[in-house]
Each structure stands twice: as structure tokens, then as C-alpha cells.
Design an enzyme around this catalytic site. Structure first.
Site, short mmCIF file in Angstrom:
data_model
loop_
_atom_site.label_atom_id
_atom_site.label_comp_id
_atom_site.label_asym_id
_atom_site.label_seq_id
_atom_site.Cartn_x
_atom_site.Cartn_y
_atom_site.Cartn_z
N SER A 1 15.91 -4.89 10.69
CA SER A 1 15.51 -3.48 10.69
C SER A 1 16.66 -2.65 11.22
CB SER A 1 14.29 -3.29 11.59
OG SER A 1 14.03 -1.91 11.77
N TYR B 1 10.16 -4.74 19.54
CA TYR B 1 10.50 -4.88 18.12
C TYR B 1 12.02 -4.87 17.91
CZ TYR B 1 10.46 -3.62 13.10
OH TYR B 1 10.65 -3.58 11.73
P1 NAD Z 1 3.56 -4.76 6.26
O1 NAD Z 1 2.79 -4.78 7.53
O2 NAD Z 1 3.21 -3.70 5.25
O3 NAD Z 1 3.51 -6.19 5.55
C1 NAD Z 1 3.79 -7.34 6.32
C2 NAD Z 1 3.26 -8.58 5.61
O4 NAD Z 1 3.48 -9.68 6.50
C3 NAD Z 1 1.75 -8.49 5.36
O5 NAD Z 1 1.43 -9.03 4.10
C4 NAD Z 1 1.17 -9.31 6.50
O6 NAD Z 1 -0.09 -9.89 6.20
C5 NAD Z 1 2.25 -10.36 6.71
N1 NAD Z 1 2.21 -10.92 8.05
C6 NAD Z 1 2.28 -10.23 9.23
N2 NAD Z 1 2.12 -11.08 10.26
C7 NAD Z 1 1.94 -12.31 9.72
C8 NAD Z 1 1.70 -13.60 10.27
N3 NAD Z 1 1.58 -13.80 11.59
N4 NAD Z 1 1.56 -14.64 9.43
C9 NAD Z 1 1.64 -14.46 8.08
N5 NAD Z 1 1.85 -13.28 7.51
C10 NAD Z 1 1.99 -12.22 8.33
O7 NAD Z 1 5.10 -4.65 6.68
P2 NAD Z 1 6.41 -4.15 5.85
O8 NAD Z 1 6.65 -2.74 6.20
O9 NAD Z 1 6.29 -4.57 4.44
O10 NAD Z 1 7.53 -4.99 6.61
C11 NAD Z 1 8.11 -6.17 6.06
C12 NAD Z 1 9.35 -6.50 6.88
O11 NAD Z 1 10.25 -5.39 6.83
C13 NAD Z 1 9.04 -6.74 8.37
O12 NAD Z 1 9.85 -7.77 8.86
C14 NAD Z 1 9.42 -5.42 9.01
O13 NAD Z 1 9.77 -5.55 10.36
C15 NAD Z 1 10.59 -5.00 8.14
N6 NAD Z 1 10.89 -3.58 8.19
C16 NAD Z 1 10.02 -2.65 7.67
C17 NAD Z 1 10.35 -1.30 7.73
C18 NAD Z 1 9.45 -0.23 7.17
O14 NAD Z 1 9.77 0.95 7.34
N7 NAD Z 1 8.37 -0.56 6.50
C19 NAD Z 1 11.54 -0.90 8.32
C20 NAD Z 1 12.40 -1.86 8.84
C21 NAD Z 1 12.05 -3.20 8.77
#
Ligand code: NAD
Length: 240
Positions: free
Chosen positions: A129, A141
Site C-alpha cells: 500500500s 496497517y
Molecule cells: P477488500 O476488503 O475489498 O477485499 C479484501 C478481500 O480479502 C475480500 O474478498 C476478503 O474476504 C478477503 N480477506 C480478508 N481477510 C481475509 C482472511 N483472513 N482470509 C481470507 N480472505 C480474507 O479489500 P481491497 O481494497 O480489495 O484490498 C485488497 C488489497 O489491496 C489489500 O491487501 C489492501 O491492503 C490493499 N490496498 C487497498 C487499497 C484500497 O484503496 N482499496 C489501497 C492500498 C492497498
């Protein structure tokens, strides 16, 4: 056509879903490890319901899939956020977030390594991130996402001789449930984030998936140990 296999964690929603759909469109078969099922399980997707923070459950599921599928690609995408500043952050939160954001990634790499080494080929992409560079109210985080960069660089060195590349992607604000739960729409802090993006908008999950697909490609073999920010330019400078 025989499809190549890729393991994606958290492939049911958000960025992970876009990655899953893109890789399938590119001709791969995706093994999706998620605690929740996707709305629709796609053709060329094998969904495995597993909480990746449960070490025993994750290792058992990995043993099962690595004996069934020759996987030489891995996307460590599953991630959680527990917003808090230093005064409010708890060590319980730290352990919980570490288990998903870091420990699961290490365990998945360990499980897939034998197949990658045997093939003398591997592609690993870790979803970090831009918060790894520092972000208020994200003590736990940001710590884990910065840790993922150290893991990426160290793995890149340890695995280079085996033809395995390891890179990280640092998304900026991307329109997903995770982003919206941590940054409520309409909140002043959310508006400040959006106002600071040089490209003037929030990113889409497909824009992260595009870079993942590129780094997983056979032809990306000379790129390793890198972190690429998909952030609308906000890690370069703030919008005027
Ligand atoms: P989200 O919450 O929309 O989706 C996350 C997915 O991971 C979901 O399908 C959830 O069920 C699964 N998940 C979470 N915990 C779990 C567990 N313990 N076991 C199995 N599955 C699990 O999140 P996102 O925004 O799509 O984020 C995806 C990645 O991108 C993450 O690593 C997040 O930190 C990173 N990220 C997101 C953003 C953003 O702005 N959305 C920014 C920077 C980094």
C-alpha cells in the site's frame, strides 16, 4: 489450451476480484483463497474457503492445492486494516493485521516454493500500500504494509537464483469496500485524500490488476525486488 495456475488470496472482492477476472481473461486458472465466496465463481476459477489468518487451516489448504495444481505464480492480496493512531492502536490489532497482511504471505510463499524451484520459474506479487510510506491513523496497517516491502526485497534476493521474481504493488486510494470502510464517503479526511491525488480521481481495481498481470507475465523476468505505486501520482507529489 492448457492454462497455467496462479494462487490469489482474497480473490472474492475488490482488488482481488479484479485480479482474478483479469488473470482468467489472460488465459490462467485462478485458485482463489478467500474467507468469503465470490458473488459468482468464474469459469477457470477454483474457490477455496479459508481464513488465511488461521495458520493451520491455511497450511492444510495449501497442502491440498499444491498436490493438485502445479502453481508457479502467487498474488498475496488479502489484507485488512484496523485504523488507529499510536494512542489507540492495540497489540491485539497488530497481531490480527500481521497474520493476514504478512504471515499469510510468508506461508503461501513457503508452500509454493517447491513447485517454483522445480520449474526454475516463479512470479510473486505482494499487494502492499502507499500507506507503507506513512499514513496517519494507520499505525498497525502501515507497519505491516512496510513490512511487506522488506519481505519482497529479501525474497527477491533469496530466490533470484531460482528464476523467481518477487515484486510489490502499492495501491493508492482504490474504490473498494476496504477503502470505503476505512475512509467513509463524505468524511473530511476522505475528501482530503481525493483532493490530493494528482490525477484527480480515485483508482479502479482493474488498474491495479493490470500491473499485477504484467508482473506475472513470463516476459517480466528482469524485474525483481521492486515496488510500483498505482496511486494516481500521490506518492510523487500532492495535487496543487
Ligand atoms: P477488500 O476488503 O475489498 O477485499 C479484501 C478481500 O480479502 C475480500 O474478498 C476478503 O474476504 C478477503 N480477506 C480478508 N481477510 C481475509 C482472511 N483472513 N482470509 C481470507 N480472505 C480474507 O479489500 P481491497 O481494497 O480489495 O484490498 C485488497 C488489497 O489491496 C489489500 O491487501 C489492501 O491492503 C490493499 N490496498 C487497498 C487499497 C484500497 O484503496 N482499496 C489501497 C492500498 C492497498
Amino acid at each position: 489450451m492448457s492454462r497455467e495456475y496462479v494462487l490469489v488470496t482474497g480473490g472474492s472482492r475488490g482488488i482481488g476480484r479484479a485480479i482474478t477476472e483479469r488473470l482468467i481473461a489472460d488465459g490462467m486458472h485462478v485458485i482463489n483463497f478467500d474467507k468469503d465466496a465470490p458473488t459468482v465463481i468464474a469459469d477457470h476459477e477454483s474457490f477455496h474457503q479459508v481464513d488465511v489468518s488461521d495458520e493451520n487451516a491455511l497450511r492444510a489448504e495449501l497442502t491440498a492445492v499444491t498436490t493438485s495444481y502445479p502453481m508457479t505464480r502467487l498474488v498475496n492480496n488479502a489484507g485488512i486494516v484496523r485504523p488507529a493512531n499510536i494512542e489507540n492502536a492495540s497489540i491485539e490489532d497488530l497481531h490480527a493485521v500481521m497474520n493476514v497482511n504478512i504471515a499469510a504471505a510468508i506461508i503461501c510463499v513457503q508452500a509454493l516454493l517447491p513447485a517454483m524451484k522445480a520449474a526454475h520459474f516463479g512470479r510473486i506479487v505482494n499487494i502492499s500500500s502507499r500507506a507503507a510510506l506513512g499514513k496517519e491513523e494507520r499505525i498497525v496497517y502501515a507497519t505491516t504494509k512496510a513490512g511487506l516491502l522488506g519481505l519482497t526485497r529479501t525474497l527477491a534476493l533469496e530466490l533470484a537464483a531460482d528464476g523467481i521474481t518477487v515484486n510489490a504493488i502499492g495501491p493508492g486510494p482504490i474504490a473498494t469496500e476496504l477503502f470505503q470502510s476505512a475512509n467513509p464517503p463524505g468524511a473530511p479526511a476522505t475528501q482530503r485524500i481525493l483532493d490530493s491525488v494528482p490525477l484527480g480521481r480515485i483508482g479502479q481495481p482493474e488498474e491495479v490488476a493490470h500491473l499485477v498481470a504484467s508482473l506475472l507475465d513470463h516476459r517480466a523476468g528482469f524485474t525483481t525486488g521492486q515496488v510500483v505505486y498505482v496511486c494516481g501520482g500521490m506518492t510523487v507529489g500532492l495535487s496543487q
